[in-house]
Design a protein around this motif. Structure first.
Motif, PDB file in Angstrom:
ATOM      1  N   ALA A 145     -15.964   1.139   6.062  1.00  0.00           N
ATOM      2  CA  ALA A 145     -15.728   2.484   6.601  1.00  0.00           C
ATOM      3  C   ALA A 145     -14.498   2.523   7.492  1.00  0.00           C
ATOM      4  O   ALA A 145     -13.673   3.460   7.397  1.00  0.00           O
ATOM      5  CB  ALA A 145     -16.962   2.944   7.377  1.00  0.00           C
ATOM      6  N   GLU A 146     -14.338   1.525   8.340  1.00  0.00           N
ATOM      7  CA  GLU A 146     -13.201   1.503   9.265  1.00  0.00           C
ATOM      8  C   GLU A 146     -11.858   1.434   8.542  1.00  0.00           C
ATOM      9  O   GLU A 146     -10.856   1.974   9.015  1.00  0.00           O
ATOM     10  CB  GLU A 146     -13.332   0.307  10.216  1.00  0.00           C
ATOM     11  CG  GLU A 146     -14.473   0.458  11.227  1.00  0.00           C
ATOM     12  CD  GLU A 146     -14.758  -0.837  11.957  1.00  0.00           C
ATOM     13  OE1 GLU A 146     -14.118  -1.872  11.629  1.00  0.00           O
ATOM     14  OE2 GLU A 146     -15.631  -0.833  12.852  1.00  0.00           O
ATOM     15  N   HIS A 147     -11.824   0.801   7.373  1.00  0.00           N
ATOM     16  CA  HIS A 147     -10.573   0.647   6.627  1.00  0.00           C
ATOM     17  C   HIS A 147     -10.408   1.698   5.531  1.00  0.00           C
ATOM     18  O   HIS A 147      -9.467   1.629   4.744  1.00  0.00           O
ATOM     19  CB  HIS A 147     -10.493  -0.760   6.029  1.00  0.00           C
ATOM     20  CG  HIS A 147     -10.236  -1.825   7.048  1.00  0.00           C
ATOM     21  ND1 HIS A 147     -11.240  -2.346   7.835  1.00  0.00           N
ATOM     22  CD2 HIS A 147      -9.092  -2.451   7.424  1.00  0.00           C
ATOM     23  CE1 HIS A 147     -10.731  -3.261   8.644  1.00  0.00           C
ATOM     24  NE2 HIS A 147      -9.432  -3.336   8.428  1.00  0.00           N
ATOM     25  N   HIS A 148     -11.337   2.652   5.489  1.00  0.00           N
ATOM     26  CA  HIS A 148     -11.255   3.773   4.539  1.00  0.00           C
ATOM     27  C   HIS A 148     -11.079   3.276   3.107  1.00  0.00           C
ATOM     28  O   HIS A 148     -10.287   3.818   2.325  1.00  0.00           O
ATOM     29  CB  HIS A 148     -10.107   4.713   4.925  1.00  0.00           C
ATOM     30  CG  HIS A 148     -10.196   5.212   6.334  1.00  0.00           C
ATOM     31  ND1 HIS A 148     -11.140   6.130   6.748  1.00  0.00           N
ATOM     32  CD2 HIS A 148      -9.465   4.895   7.453  1.00  0.00           C
ATOM     33  CE1 HIS A 148     -10.988   6.373   8.046  1.00  0.00           C
ATOM     34  NE2 HIS A 148      -9.988   5.629   8.492  1.00  0.00           N
ATOM     35  N   ALA A 149     -11.834   2.254   2.752  1.00  0.00           N
ATOM     36  CA  ALA A 149     -11.792   1.726   1.392  1.00  0.00           C
ATOM     37  C   ALA A 149     -12.551   2.657   0.447  1.00  0.00           C
ATOM     38  O   ALA A 149     -13.409   3.444   0.876  1.00  0.00           O
ATOM     39  CB  ALA A 149     -12.398   0.333   1.355  1.00  0.00           C
ATOM     40  N   ASP A 150     -12.220   2.578  -0.829  1.00  0.00           N
ATOM     41  CA  ASP A 150     -12.913   3.412  -1.805  1.00  0.00           C
ATOM     42  C   ASP A 150     -13.325   2.645  -3.065  1.00  0.00           C
ATOM     43  O   ASP A 150     -13.834   3.231  -4.019  1.00  0.00           O
ATOM     44  CB  ASP A 150     -12.055   4.625  -2.194  1.00  0.00           C
ATOM     45  CG  ASP A 150     -10.710   4.244  -2.791  1.00  0.00           C
ATOM     46  OD1 ASP A 150     -10.472   3.042  -3.004  1.00  0.00           O
ATOM     47  OD2 ASP A 150      -9.894   5.148  -3.038  1.00  0.00           O
ATOM     48  N   VAL A 151     -13.115   1.348  -3.068  1.00  0.00           N
ATOM     49  CA  VAL A 151     -13.544   0.507  -4.179  1.00  0.00           C
ATOM     50  C   VAL A 151     -13.795  -0.898  -3.628  1.00  0.00           C
ATOM     51  O   VAL A 151     -13.113  -1.325  -2.695  1.00  0.00           O
ATOM     52  CB  VAL A 151     -12.485   0.474  -5.313  1.00  0.00           C
ATOM     53  CG1 VAL A 151     -11.132   0.052  -4.793  1.00  0.00           C
ATOM     54  CG2 VAL A 151     -12.907  -0.452  -6.448  1.00  0.00           C
ATOM     55  N   ILE A 152     -14.792  -1.562  -4.167  1.00  0.00           N
ATOM     56  CA  ILE A 152     -15.104  -2.922  -3.728  1.00  0.00           C
ATOM     57  C   ILE A 152     -14.814  -3.881  -4.878  1.00  0.00           C
ATOM     58  O   ILE A 152     -15.345  -3.722  -5.981  1.00  0.00           O
ATOM     59  CB  ILE A 152     -16.567  -3.052  -3.284  1.00  0.00           C
ATOM     60  CG1 ILE A 152     -16.823  -2.183  -2.048  1.00  0.00           C
ATOM     61  CG2 ILE A 152     -16.917  -4.511  -2.980  1.00  0.00           C
ATOM     62  CD1 ILE A 152     -18.248  -2.207  -1.545  1.00  0.00           C
TER      63      ILE A 152
END
Length: 380
Positions: free
Chosen positions: A84-91
């Motif tokens: 969440a802190e790094h605003h990721a959208d895929v793992i």
């Protein structure tokens, strides 16, 4: 025939397939990958190789490696905050079963909230998960294929099983070249894990023609290539083990497992033992326990393992189990439970926990905790 389902991810298989990781993430709409791996993969150079692939496609990334063998609930919680802190959208998960299961846990908590404990059991995930692209570095865990995640509850000292079709990654990129830097004993342990997946899914009470063919193919490939891997783990051999692991993953993801894995989860949660080491100890004893209930199937396994025909199914079944024990001993793998567990006084607690494991529901022979204890005592 009853209605059956068979659910797997998109699979990209082959040497140097890692180069497609960024393209796969972009094709699914990903713009900011969170890479989940571990220090061992970073030291082997595979994490930096993946970063190069992402950079070549202009994708920024963040990296999380707070993962150990038998991943913990607190590591998942920190990973979800990191996502969440790094605003990721895929793992993108790179590694063996531990990084991949941790990545699944992170995906669950990041998208559904709460903690891992809220999702223990089956079908308790209600919101869509982030895009998941997995790159397995072992030929064994099957987490890149399966509907399961196994996370250690640090308070109860047990492994939680989370099952949901949403846990099947969007894409599995299987590159056998990643196995070339794996320590020898881990290659063997992972292959034995895949063999246990194949055997248990084959005799599962919810096995189907769609899973059985994958189980049998995996057993045959592993039986042929496991001794070769012990001698010289060449790339063709590692490629064959990757194929077998993938087939076994397809099988157990849809047919589930049995008593061997139920006990393995409890032993891993309490004693933090290497998952692959448990199967060379317990699988033969579990097969003996189940044999009469699934005699024809166990005999079929025996014929594959021994390469012989037998007068009757009982002889074939027992010969196969003995062949398996001899194989594990010849490979120098652990074959006695006392080599994994410091004190037999803990076994009743282990077995009581295993009696509640979801994998036990599909074991072909119903088992109480006392039955599980008898299996452990036989293997002691």
């Amino acid at each position: 025939m009853e209605i059956k389902k068979f659910f797997i991810p998109e699979i990209i298989f082959g040497r140097v397939a890692l180069k497609y990781a960024a393209l796969c993430a972009k094709r699914l709409g990903g713009e900011k990958p969170m890479v989940v791996s571990d220090p061992g993969l970073r030291e082997a150079g595979w994490v930096s190789r993946l970063f190069d692939v992402l950079a070549a496609e202009g994708l920024p990334w963040c990296y999380y490696e707070d993962v150990v063998s038998n991943p913990r609930d607190n590591q998942v919680a920190r990973g979800a905050l990191f996502y969440a802190e790094h605003h990721a959208d895929v793992i993108i998960a790179l590694g063996g079963g531990s990084p991949m299961d941790a990545a699944k846990g992170i995906a669950i908590v990041a998208s559904n909230g709460g903690s891992m404990h809220d999702y223990e059991g089956a079908n308790r995930i209600h919101r869509p998960l982030p895009i998941m692209v997995f790159l397995p570095s072992t030929a064994g865990s099957g987490s890149d294929i399966s509907q399961f995640a196994i996370i250690t509850d640090t308070r109860r000292l047990l492994k939680m099983t989370i099952a949901s079709r949403t846990l099947v990654p969007n894409i599995s990129i299987i590159d056998p070249v990643l196995l070339t830097t794996k320590p020898h004993h881990l290659v063997l342990a992972a292959a034995v894990d895949a063999l246990a997946h194949a055997v248990e899914s084959y005799v599962s009470i919810i096995a189907s023609p769609f899973t059985e063919v994958q189980s049998l193919e995996a057993i045959e490939i592993i039986a042929t290539n496991l001794p070769r891997a012990a001698q010289e783990p060449s790339l063709p051999v590692l490629e064959s083990l990757s194929i077998a692991s993938t087939a076994a993953g397809m099988a157990f993801s849809n047919a589930s497992l049995g008593a061997d894995h139920a006990l393995a989860h409890s032993l891993g949660g309490m004693f933090d033992v290497l998952h692959g080491d448990v199967h060379s100890v317990l699988l033969p004893a579990v097969m003996r326990f189940n044999a009469e209930r699934v005699l024809a199937k166990t005999a079929h396994i025996g014929k594959i393992l021994t390469g012989k025909t037998w007068k009757n199914d009982r002889k074939a079944a027992l010969a196969g189990i003995e062949c398996l024990e001899e194989l594990f001993e010849s490979l120098g793998m652990k074959t006695r439970l006392r080599d994994l567990v410091p004190d037999s006084s803990h076994l009743p607690t282990v077995c009581r926990m295993a009696a509640h494991d979801a994998c036990l529901l599909t074991n072909p022979r119903p088992a109480t905790w006392e039955d599980l204890l008898a299996i452990c005592e036989e293997a002691w």
